[in-house]
Design an enzyme around this catalytic site. Structure first.
Site, PDB file in Angstrom:
ATOM      1  N   ARG A 208      21.280 -43.087  -9.082  1.00  0.00           N
ATOM      2  CA  ARG A 208      20.904 -44.316  -9.779  1.00  0.00           C
ATOM      3  C   ARG A 208      21.334 -45.510  -8.922  1.00  0.00           C
ATOM      4  O   ARG A 208      22.428 -45.503  -8.337  1.00  0.00           O
ATOM      5  CB  ARG A 208      21.573 -44.410 -11.161  1.00  0.00           C
ATOM      6  CG  ARG A 208      20.927 -43.561 -12.230  1.00  0.00           C
ATOM      7  CD  ARG A 208      19.507 -44.027 -12.590  1.00  0.00           C
ATOM      8  NE  ARG A 208      18.867 -43.188 -13.604  1.00  0.00           N
ATOM      9  CZ  ARG A 208      18.051 -42.165 -13.341  1.00  0.00           C
ATOM     10  NH1 ARG A 208      17.763 -41.833 -12.092  1.00  0.00           N
ATOM     11  NH2 ARG A 208      17.500 -41.485 -14.334  1.00  0.00           N
ATOM     12  N   GLU A 237      15.747 -51.647 -11.209  1.00  0.00           N
ATOM     13  CA  GLU A 237      14.340 -51.233 -11.068  1.00  0.00           C
ATOM     14  C   GLU A 237      13.549 -51.679 -12.300  1.00  0.00           C
ATOM     15  O   GLU A 237      14.077 -51.610 -13.406  1.00  0.00           O
ATOM     16  CB  GLU A 237      14.259 -49.706 -10.942  1.00  0.00           C
ATOM     17  CG  GLU A 237      14.829 -49.179  -9.651  1.00  0.00           C
ATOM     18  CD  GLU A 237      14.849 -47.644  -9.616  1.00  0.00           C
ATOM     19  OE1 GLU A 237      14.154 -47.002 -10.431  1.00  0.00           O
ATOM     20  OE2 GLU A 237      15.587 -47.098  -8.783  1.00  0.00           O
ATOM     21  N   HIS A 254      12.168 -44.392  -5.843  1.00  0.00           N
ATOM     22  CA  HIS A 254      12.695 -43.532  -6.906  1.00  0.00           C
ATOM     23  C   HIS A 254      11.758 -42.342  -7.150  1.00  0.00           C
ATOM     24  O   HIS A 254      11.265 -42.138  -8.262  1.00  0.00           O
ATOM     25  CB  HIS A 254      12.905 -44.355  -8.193  1.00  0.00           C
ATOM     26  CG  HIS A 254      13.710 -43.641  -9.244  1.00  0.00           C
ATOM     27  ND1 HIS A 254      14.389 -44.299 -10.245  1.00  0.00           N
ATOM     28  CD2 HIS A 254      13.947 -42.314  -9.472  1.00  0.00           C
ATOM     29  CE1 HIS A 254      14.990 -43.427 -11.028  1.00  0.00           C
ATOM     30  NE2 HIS A 254      14.739 -42.200 -10.573  1.00  0.00           N
TER      31      HIS A 254
HETATM   32  N1  LIG Z   1      16.158 -40.025  -7.784  1.00  0.00           N
HETATM   33  C1  LIG Z   1      15.697 -39.169  -8.659  1.00  0.00           C
HETATM   34  O1  LIG Z   1      14.500 -38.964  -8.746  1.00  0.00           O
HETATM   35  C2  LIG Z   1      16.649 -38.414  -9.537  1.00  0.00           C
HETATM   36  C3  LIG Z   1      16.296 -37.127  -9.956  1.00  0.00           C
HETATM   37  C4  LIG Z   1      17.210 -36.409 -10.726  1.00  0.00           C
HETATM   38  C5  LIG Z   1      18.415 -36.981 -11.119  1.00  0.00           C
HETATM   39  N2  LIG Z   1      18.691 -38.262 -10.740  1.00  0.00           N
HETATM   40  C6  LIG Z   1      19.978 -38.881 -11.119  1.00  0.00           C
HETATM   41  O2  LIG Z   1      21.010 -38.060 -10.615  1.00  0.00           O
HETATM   42  C7  LIG Z   1      21.961 -37.838 -11.624  1.00  0.00           C
HETATM   43  C8  LIG Z   1      22.555 -36.454 -11.424  1.00  0.00           C
HETATM   44  O3  LIG Z   1      21.586 -35.488 -11.766  1.00  0.00           O
HETATM   45  P1  LIG Z   1      22.030 -34.024 -12.210  1.00  0.00           P
HETATM   46  O4  LIG Z   1      20.827 -33.345 -12.708  1.00  0.00           O
HETATM   47  O5  LIG Z   1      22.815 -33.360 -11.132  1.00  0.00           O
HETATM   48  O6  LIG Z   1      23.008 -34.362 -13.427  1.00  0.00           O
HETATM   49  P2  LIG Z   1      24.219 -33.505 -13.936  1.00  0.00           P
HETATM   50  O7  LIG Z   1      24.625 -34.094 -15.226  1.00  0.00           O
HETATM   51  O8  LIG Z   1      23.891 -32.062 -13.879  1.00  0.00           O
HETATM   52  O9  LIG Z   1      25.373 -33.755 -12.848  1.00  0.00           O
HETATM   53  C9  LIG Z   1      26.030 -34.960 -12.707  1.00  0.00           C
HETATM   54  C10 LIG Z   1      27.461 -34.662 -12.308  1.00  0.00           C
HETATM   55  O10 LIG Z   1      28.116 -35.899 -12.001  1.00  0.00           O
HETATM   56  C11 LIG Z   1      29.457 -35.766 -12.428  1.00  0.00           C
HETATM   57  N3  LIG Z   1      30.104 -37.055 -12.568  1.00  0.00           N
HETATM   58  C12 LIG Z   1      30.056 -37.917 -13.607  1.00  0.00           C
HETATM   59  N4  LIG Z   1      30.809 -39.002 -13.354  1.00  0.00           N
HETATM   60  C13 LIG Z   1      31.352 -38.819 -12.131  1.00  0.00           C
HETATM   61  C14 LIG Z   1      32.211 -39.603 -11.320  1.00  0.00           C
HETATM   62  N5  LIG Z   1      32.701 -40.797 -11.718  1.00  0.00           N
HETATM   63  N6  LIG Z   1      32.551 -39.120 -10.088  1.00  0.00           N
HETATM   64  C15 LIG Z   1      32.067 -37.933  -9.663  1.00  0.00           C
HETATM   65  N7  LIG Z   1      31.271 -37.124 -10.413  1.00  0.00           N
HETATM   66  C16 LIG Z   1      30.910 -37.580 -11.629  1.00  0.00           C
HETATM   67  C17 LIG Z   1      29.344 -35.008 -13.740  1.00  0.00           C
HETATM   68  O11 LIG Z   1      30.578 -34.412 -14.110  1.00  0.00           O
HETATM   69  C18 LIG Z   1      28.270 -34.001 -13.426  1.00  0.00           C
HETATM   70  O12 LIG Z   1      28.791 -32.769 -12.980  1.00  0.00           O
HETATM   71  C19 LIG Z   1      21.210 -38.009 -12.948  1.00  0.00           C
HETATM   72  O13 LIG Z   1      22.069 -38.479 -13.966  1.00  0.00           O
HETATM   73  C20 LIG Z   1      20.149 -39.016 -12.622  1.00  0.00           C
HETATM   74  O14 LIG Z   1      20.610 -40.300 -12.933  1.00  0.00           O
HETATM   75  C21 LIG Z   1      17.846 -38.982  -9.946  1.00  0.00           C
HETATM   76  O1  LIG Z   2      16.637 -38.861 -13.869  1.00  0.00           O
HETATM   77  C1  LIG Z   2      15.670 -38.312 -13.386  1.00  0.00           C
HETATM   78  O2  LIG Z   2      15.312 -37.156 -13.720  1.00  0.00           O
HETATM   79  C2  LIG Z   2      14.876 -38.985 -12.286  1.00  0.00           C
HETATM   80  O3  LIG Z   2      15.411 -40.214 -11.979  1.00  0.00           O
HETATM   81  C3  LIG Z   2      13.424 -38.960 -12.532  1.00  0.00           C
HETATM   82  O4  LIG Z   2      12.775 -38.549 -11.365  1.00  0.00           O
HETATM   83  C4  LIG Z   2      12.883 -40.252 -12.995  1.00  0.00           C
HETATM   84  O5  LIG Z   2      11.502 -40.135 -13.123  1.00  0.00           O
HETATM   85  P1  LIG Z   2      10.622 -41.180 -13.951  1.00  0.00           P
HETATM   86  O6  LIG Z   2      11.163 -41.218 -15.319  1.00  0.00           O
HETATM   87  O7  LIG Z   2      10.851 -42.499 -13.359  1.00  0.00           O
HETATM   88  O8  LIG Z   2       9.248 -40.677 -13.879  1.00  0.00           O
END
Ligand SMILES: NC(=O)c1ccc[n+]([C@@H]2O[C@H](COP(=O)([O-])OP(=O)(O)OC[C@H]3O[C@@H](n4cnc5c(N)ncnc54)[C@H](O)[C@@H]3O)[C@@H](O)[C@H]2O)c1
Ligand SMILES: O=C(O)[C@H](O)[C@H](O)COP(=O)(O)O
Length: 376
Positions: A208, A237, A254
């Site tokens: 994020r 965003e 993103h």
């Molecule tokens: N760019 C994208 O398209 C995209 C896609 C998927 C996920 N994401 C983002 O990535 C994040 C992670 O995804 P995920 O599926 O692995 O989630 P998840 O919940 O499985 O894993 C997140 C991990 O972060 C840890 N965490 C929380 N606070 C923390 C801190 N202060 N320091 C270190 N670790 C900490 C949690 O304990 C957890 O294990 C999502 O929350 C989402 O915001 C972005």
């Molecule tokens: O949190 C997530 O899963 C990702 O950031 C995801 O790819 C966001 O996708 P969107 O909702 O913008 O389509």
């Protein structure tokens, strides 16, 4: 049962029409009035589920997001209204891990063997962090994990402090956006941590935007500091700071999680949740909706080392630089940002790709990453 779903969810009609009467909406035009007779609201991260949006949703029984992140849902408000919510945790973890691998193959293209000597610090060892860790280990790349909440909950993996992560050659961020509290991630990389980054270090943010202080990053770049940033996500965003974009070596809109499989899994996970919640039989499978595998000609793999083969296969399947160049050239406003995400040429995950590899044995690592192969 009336289901309203965001129009950027692939296969939504296919799955949700088996659960109830369903209708698509666009996040740009959704109004509180449109929710008056809705039982289930299914969103992606582009719909902010706020008190105002739900002010007329008196029939609403369930809200779910087909994404991993859920920071766009006002959870205290949903709790006050006794509306349960769900997410699609893990749906796109493979897509993000593959995005990061493409960044690494791009950043180290001129000296791939040196990548094998680097240490990657992974912040957040949940679904995405763990998928990335597995793939890097498979390639023989050293990793360190930082996840204080998981450590405190008894996860037995070895964890290091954020300060130790900041010493790693490559730092990849995979935490949720949490604005307050003991484990807040807001501006985890603030001016101080960014200032301490060495020129040789690479910082990747595909979680994020708010996890890195974007204003501080821009100010440091403008003051002449050299930093290697790869950014898929941005603060505020779609109204991002477009002046930061050209400073980033790789910048994308993103889309790290936007593989076809990642988005489709998100839809499918919500279908499963609805069937369970409303006690309906789950008649549809995930695989049934996906198109056939892509076939990519890779005969130039012959004679290459393992890391060269891996890099060639990854970049032939998904070259993040194509997305970065398009983003830097074409996305200049919030409207462009929204448009480019909505019309993203969705890519396939490695497990949906078959490499035509010629008549010689290829590295086992390709299979480990999920690729299929056929000979000529
Ligand atoms: N760019 C994208 O398209 C995209 C896609 C998927 C996920 N994401 C983002 O990535 C994040 C992670 O995804 P995920 O599926 O692995 O989630 P998840 O919940 O499985 O894993 C997140 C991990 O972060 C840890 N965490 C929380 N606070 C923390 C801190 N202060 N320091 C270190 N670790 C900490 C949690 O304990 C957890 O294990 C999502 O929350 C989402 O915001 C972005
Ligand atoms: O949190 C997530 O899963 C990702 O950031 C995801 O790819 C966001 O996708 P969107 O909702 O913008 O389509």
């Amino acid at each position: 049962m009336k289901i309203l779903y965001e129009d950027s969810m692939p296969y939504a009609e296919h799955f949700f029409s088996k659960v109830g009467e369903c209708q698509a909406y666009s996040s740009q035009t959704l109004t509180p009035e449109a929710l008056q007779d809705v039982d289930v609201l299914l969103v992606r991260s582009t719909t902010k589920v706020t008190e105002k949006l739900l002010s007329k949703a008196h029939k609403l029984k369930y809200v779910a997001t087909a994404t991993a992140g859920s920071d766009h849902l006002d959870k205290p408000m949903l709790a006050r209204k006794s509306i349960p919510w769900g997410s699609a945790a893990g749906c796109n973890a493979i897509a993000v891990a593959e995005y990061v691998l493409s960044c690494l193959m791009t950043e180290y293209a001129s000296d791939l063997p040196s990548l094998l000597t680097k240490t990657v610090g992974i912040v957040g060892a949940g679904h995405v962090g763990s998928q990335l860790d597995k793939r890097l280990k498979l390639l023989g790349i050293n990793t360190k994990l930082c996840d204080p909440p998981l450590h405190a909950s008894g996860d037995h993996r070895e964890f290091v402090s954020i300060d130790e992560i900041c010493e790693c050659d490559i730092i990849s961020l995979h935490v949720p956006f949490v604005a307050t509290g003991e484990y807040s991630t807001k501006h985890m990389f603030d001016s101080k941590r960014l200032t301490q980054l060495k020129e040789s270090q690479l910082l990747i943010n595909a979680c994020r935007g708010e996890v890195i202080d974007n204003q501080a990053a821009k100010t440091l770049f403008e003051s002449g500091k050299a930093m290697r940033l790869n950014m898929d996500v941005w603060e505020n965003e779609p109204t991002i700071d477009f002046e930061l974009v050209p400073h980033c070596r790789i910048g994308t809109a993103h889309i790290a999680g936007h593989s076809l499989e990642g988005k489709a899994r998100g839809t499918y996970f919500l279908y499963q949740q609805l069937c369970e919640r409303f006690q309906l039989p789950q008649k549809l499978s995930f695989e049934s909706c996906l198109p056939n595998a892509d076939v990519i000609e890779m005969s130039q793999l012959e004679g290459k080392s393992e890391i060269e083969q891996v890099s060639a296969a990854i970049l032939a399947t998904y070259n993040v630089m194509d997305d970065s160049q398009g983003f830097k050239k074409q996305v200049k406003s919030a409207a462009d940002f929204v448009y480019s995400r909505k019309h993203y040429a969705i890519r396939r995950e490695f497990a949906s790709v078959t490499l035509k590899t010629g008549n010689f044995p290829v590295s086992e690592a390709l299979y480990g990453l999920g690729f299929n192969t056929i000979h000529k």
